[in-house]
Enzyme design. Structure first.
Site, PDB file in Angstrom:
ATOM      1  N   CYS A 291      15.204  11.387  89.466  1.00 42.18           N
ATOM      2  CA  CYS A 291      16.311  11.302  90.097  1.00 42.18           C
ATOM      3  C   CYS A 291      15.876  12.994  90.955  1.00 42.18           C
ATOM      4  CB  CYS A 291      17.696  11.479  89.709  1.00 42.18           C
ATOM      5  SG  CYS A 291      18.541  13.210  89.464  1.00 42.18           S
TER       6      CYS A 291
ATOM      7  N   CYS B 264      17.612  16.132  89.799  1.00 37.46           N
ATOM      8  CA  CYS B 264      17.254  16.375  88.445  1.00 37.46           C
ATOM      9  C   CYS B 264      15.704  17.099  88.275  1.00 37.46           C
ATOM     10  CB  CYS B 264      17.218  15.146  87.395  1.00 37.46           C
ATOM     11  SG  CYS B 264      18.585  14.332  87.445  1.00 37.46           S
TER      12      CYS B 264
ATOM     13  N   GLU C  88      35.999  26.674  25.417  1.00 37.56           N
ATOM     14  CA  GLU C  88      36.771  27.783  24.347  1.00 37.56           C
ATOM     15  C   GLU C  88      37.047  28.745  25.267  1.00 37.56           C
ATOM     16  OE1 GLU C  88      35.398  30.452  20.555  1.00 37.56           O
ATOM     17  OE2 GLU C  88      33.996  30.056  22.295  1.00 37.56           O
TER      18      GLU C  88
ATOM     19  N   LYS D  54      28.336  44.655  25.106  1.00 39.04           N
ATOM     20  CA  LYS D  54      29.758  44.502  25.690  1.00 39.04           C
ATOM     21  C   LYS D  54      30.426  45.590  25.476  1.00 39.04           C
ATOM     22  CE  LYS D  54      30.069  39.710  26.479  1.00 39.04           C
ATOM     23  NZ  LYS D  54      28.631  39.371  26.192  1.00 39.04           N
TER      24      LYS D  54
HETATM   25  P1  FAD Z   1      29.691  39.556  31.327  1.00 37.73           P
HETATM   26  O1  FAD Z   1      30.973  39.834  30.419  1.00 37.73           O
HETATM   27  O2  FAD Z   1      29.503  38.122  31.710  1.00 37.73           O
HETATM   28  O3  FAD Z   1      29.875  40.467  32.431  1.00 37.73           O
HETATM   29  C1  FAD Z   1      29.128  40.231  33.798  1.00 37.73           C
HETATM   30  C2  FAD Z   1      29.079  41.588  34.461  1.00 37.73           C
HETATM   31  O4  FAD Z   1      30.195  41.788  35.260  1.00 37.73           O
HETATM   32  C3  FAD Z   1      28.741  42.804  33.575  1.00 37.73           C
HETATM   33  O5  FAD Z   1      27.296  42.754  33.455  1.00 37.73           O
HETATM   34  C4  FAD Z   1      29.165  43.779  34.399  1.00 37.73           C
HETATM   35  O6  FAD Z   1      28.329  44.140  35.624  1.00 37.73           O
HETATM   36  C5  FAD Z   1      30.595  43.360  35.087  1.00 37.73           C
HETATM   37  N1  FAD Z   1      31.626  43.648  34.152  1.00 37.73           N
HETATM   38  C6  FAD Z   1      31.697  43.761  32.971  1.00 37.73           C
HETATM   39  N2  FAD Z   1      33.095  44.009  32.596  1.00 37.73           N
HETATM   40  C7  FAD Z   1      33.859  44.009  33.608  1.00 37.73           C
HETATM   41  C8  FAD Z   1      35.030  44.189  33.987  1.00 37.73           C
HETATM   42  N3  FAD Z   1      36.140  44.487  33.111  1.00 37.73           N
HETATM   43  N4  FAD Z   1      35.512  44.056  35.297  1.00 37.73           N
HETATM   44  C9  FAD Z   1      34.400  43.844  36.359  1.00 37.73           C
HETATM   45  N5  FAD Z   1      33.272  43.741  36.227  1.00 37.73           N
HETATM   46  C10 FAD Z   1      32.828  43.631  34.733  1.00 37.73           C
HETATM   47  N6  FAD Z   1      32.411  34.079  25.956  1.00 37.73           N
HETATM   48  C11 FAD Z   1      33.056  33.772  24.610  1.00 37.73           C
HETATM   49  O7  FAD Z   1      32.113  33.875  23.821  1.00 37.73           O
HETATM   50  N7  FAD Z   1      34.287  33.565  24.148  1.00 37.73           N
HETATM   51  C12 FAD Z   1      35.057  33.633  25.492  1.00 37.73           C
HETATM   52  O8  FAD Z   1      36.387  33.223  25.195  1.00 37.73           O
HETATM   53  C13 FAD Z   1      34.701  33.827  26.732  1.00 37.73           C
HETATM   54  N8  FAD Z   1      35.432  33.552  27.818  1.00 37.73           N
HETATM   55  C14 FAD Z   1      35.187  33.449  29.076  1.00 37.73           C
HETATM   56  C15 FAD Z   1      36.002  33.413  29.992  1.00 37.73           C
HETATM   57  C16 FAD Z   1      35.586  33.469  31.497  1.00 37.73           C
HETATM   58  C17 FAD Z   1      36.531  33.245  32.557  1.00 37.73           C
HETATM   59  C18 FAD Z   1      34.332  33.818  31.591  1.00 37.73           C
HETATM   60  C19 FAD Z   1      33.803  33.705  33.255  1.00 37.73           C
HETATM   61  C20 FAD Z   1      33.263  34.176  30.436  1.00 37.73           C
HETATM   62  C21 FAD Z   1      33.808  33.850  29.286  1.00 37.73           C
HETATM   63  N9  FAD Z   1      33.130  33.910  28.146  1.00 37.73           N
HETATM   64  C22 FAD Z   1      33.586  33.725  27.094  1.00 37.73           C
HETATM   65  C23 FAD Z   1      31.361  34.327  28.415  1.00 37.73           C
HETATM   66  C24 FAD Z   1      31.403  36.146  28.258  1.00 37.73           C
HETATM   67  O9  FAD Z   1      32.750  36.615  28.852  1.00 37.73           O
HETATM   68  C25 FAD Z   1      30.208  36.715  28.944  1.00 37.73           C
HETATM   69  O10 FAD Z   1      30.144  36.128  30.233  1.00 37.73           O
HETATM   70  C26 FAD Z   1      28.929  36.300  28.609  1.00 37.73           C
HETATM   71  O11 FAD Z   1      28.896  36.444  26.973  1.00 37.73           O
HETATM   72  C27 FAD Z   1      27.709  36.835  29.076  1.00 37.73           C
HETATM   73  O12 FAD Z   1      28.150  38.311  29.217  1.00 37.73           O
HETATM   74  P2  FAD Z   1      27.486  39.606  29.795  1.00 37.73           P
HETATM   75  O13 FAD Z   1      26.924  40.540  29.024  1.00 37.73           O
HETATM   76  O14 FAD Z   1      26.338  39.062  30.621  1.00 37.73           O
HETATM   77  O15 FAD Z   1      28.545  40.258  30.878  1.00 37.73           O
END
Ligand code: FAD
Length: 516
Positions: free
Chosen positions: A42, A45, A421, A470
């Site tokens: 065309c 075109c 847990e 922690k």
């Molecule tokens: P994490 O606790 O995982 O933290 C990650 C990062 O977040 C830290 O490095 C820091 O930079 C930052 N941080 C730390 N504290 C805070 C805060 N208060 N506010 C904001 N930022 C923060 N493990 C068990 O053994 N038992 C349990 O019952 C359990 N429950 C959990 C529930 C949830 C919802 C989640 C997501 C995890 C749970 N865990 C549990 C796992 C545990 O909490 C950690 O995530 C894991 O042991 C790794 O720890 P971490 O040292 O890397 O730091």
């Protein structure tokens, strides 16, 4: 004449489509498409082809928000598809908004002349008329308001914001915005002459005129004193720290199962948040945790939808990852029952969507443990959810309605978190006090304080990484004003903690280290 090669070549910055590729390209695409259906025989075109090629060059940096294509209806193998698309005359220009589904979704592109400018403006105007499905890669084109300007840097985490003051019918601001869409670290927004408040604040007397705002608070006039898109774009692209991102790179990686490989120690700064950890959390939740179930339906599916929608709204991810999440969100929405296979297929990175992908393997940086079984995913999940509560609060500074992040996170943990847990403990805390959380800032603080409770409970337990004990967080060396001493007791100053969390989990504190 050589109808088999048509009027266009693969060297033109547009897609040469054919019967086998048209629908695959434009349907369910995260891009908007503008397709010229032509016939190589065309005359009109033939005369029009140089214009369309020039338009493609003019708009090549608007990809992947807008893609240009051509299809030769004179080609025998294309005749049926052209009739399916209702093409009766040549050339016909059709606009397909993102995620179009069928030929009838194509609408005629109206334009007042056959010159580049009227075609370009018509592409913008048509996109805006169909903004109910906005291409994920396309930045907002509407004028910025004073309210949005306030807090812009906190919410978007860019270094620069260019404001283009202009009259309502000017296309300059929108064109420059699109010209910059592949560039990182900068946002461009238009301000209308009718916005008296901002016009007064910036003392603007000439339209168009541009201002460059920097996240350190400085503001200067953009030294372009004419209505020139090219000069504005050129100025902005040369700013230090502004660079072309890889949002439009057609290379793909082969897909594979997520796996962790032994890697050298990556030195991380605990003051920073790493995108690698956040993306790994997203990847792990979707490809591992949600992929465990033979079937996703009922409450579990609704928990998953809520979670993905949350990511789309508040995860400040890279453009490629956000495109991926938006596609997934749209795919999920209408579904009521998903088999494991369908879910895995939906999660696969698709070769035809190179700018919508998730990394294949998790990569822990701030969450790397001193042993492979320590930290990693749970650490990144905490980080992701803290980040989402903060982003929600930053993006809705004056909205008093309750947080949607917390209830969605609760459901995620309840239905998907593999550590059962942990999930039970968390549900216990949620049941006890989550309903008392009033607004979005309250949600930030609630999650922070519950996480500290978990930290206190776990300190010294076997999951405690000796290299990352922690602690009650943030420690003093990260935020000295977060703790105050009252009557000899160390207490949290929650206002300061909130301020700290908003900075720590802001876009500006997310680092792309180790991401290829
Ligand atoms: P994490 O606790 O995982 O933290 C990650 C990062 O977040 C830290 O490095 C820091 O930079 C930052 N941080 C730390 N504290 C805070 C805060 N208060 N506010 C904001 N930022 C923060 N493990 C068990 O053994 N038992 C349990 O019952 C359990 N429950 C959990 C529930 C949830 C919802 C989640 C997501 C995890 C749970 N865990 C549990 C796992 C545990 O909490 C950690 O995530 C894991 O042991 C790794 O720890 P971490 O040292 O890397 O730091």
């Amino acid at each position: 004449s050589s109808s088999s090669t048509g009027l266009y070549s693969p060297r033109d910055p547009l897609e040469v489509l054919a019967a086998g590729t048209l629908e695959r390209s434009i349907f369910n695409s995260s891009s908007a498409w503008v397709v010229e259906f032509y016939a190589s025989w065309c005359g009109h075109c033939v005369r029009f082809a140089p214009t369309w090629k020039e338009l493609a060059r003019d708009l090549q940096d608007w990809r992947p928000a807008v893609m240009l294509g051509v299809l030769d209806c004179a080609e025998k193998s294309n005749q049926k598809i052209c009739s399916d698309f209702g093409i009766t005359g040549y050339p016909t220009l059709k606009f397909f908004k993102a995620f179009s589904k069928k030929p009838e979704d194509g609408i005629r592109l109206f334009h007042h002349g056959d010159d580049i400018r009227s075609l370009r403006e018509s592409v913008i105007a048509t996109m805006e008329r169909h903004k109910e499905v906005w291409p994920p890669a396309c930045p907002p084109l509407e004028p910025i308001s004073a309210a949005e300007l306030n807090g812009f840097f906190q919410a978007y985490g860019v270094t620069y914001l260019a404001l283009i003051f202009e009259k309502g019918d000017s296309f300059l601001g929108r064109e420059v915005t699109l010209d910059m869409l592949q560039y990182e670290n900068i946002a461009v927004r238009r301000v209308l002459k009718s916005n008296e408040e901002l016009v007064r604040d910036f003392n603007v007397t000439a339209f168009p005129s541009g201002f460059l705002l920097v996240n350190n608070g400085s503001c200067s006039i953009i030294p372009v004193h004419m209505n020139s898109r090219a000069l504005y774009t050129d100025f902005l692209r040369r700013l230090p720290g502004v660079f072309k991102g890889n949002t439009f790179s057609p290379t793909m990686l082969p897909s594979a199962e997520p796996e962790t490989t032994t890697t050298p120690w990556r030195v991380a700064d605990r003051r920073k948040v790493y995108m690698a950890d956040l993306e790994s959390a997203v990847l792990y939740t979707l490809r591992v945790e949600a992929a465990r179930f033979p079937r996703l339906d009922k409450e579990r599916l609704s928990a998953l939808k809520q979670y993905v929608t949350l990511l789309v709204k508040y995860f400040p991810g890279r453009v490629v990852v956000m495109n991926y999440l938006r596609n997934l969100d749209l795919w999920l929405r209408p579904r009521t029952n998903i088999s494991q296979n369908e879910w895995e297929e939906a999660l696969r990175n698709k070769p035809e969507l190179p700018y919508a992908r998730l990394p294949e393997n998790p990569l822990w940086v701030g969450c790397q443990g001193s042993k492979p079984e320590l930290r990693g995913f749970p650490c990144s999940l905490w980080s992701l959810f803290h980040l989402l509560t903060v982003q929600e609060a930053l993006l809705n500074p004056h909205d008093p309605s309750p947080s949607e992040v917390l209830p969605a996170m609760r459901k995620y943990v309840q239905y998907f978190f593999g550590c059962r847990e942990c999930a039970e403990h968390f549900e216990g805390m949620a049941e006890e006090s989550m309903h008392k959380v009033k607004h979005k800032e309250g949600a930030v603080l609630w999650l922070w304080s519950r996480h500290n409770r978990v930290n206190a409970r776990l300190a010294g337990s076997p999951t405690d990484d000796p290299r990352f004990p922690k602690i009650q967080w943030p420690p003093q060396d990260m935020c000295s004003s977060c703790q105050v001493i009252i009557n000899g007791r160390r207490m949290w100053d929650e206002r300061e903690v909130l301020r700290f969390l908003k900075t720590h989990f802001s876009r500006g504190n997310i680092y792309l280290d180790f991401i290829k």
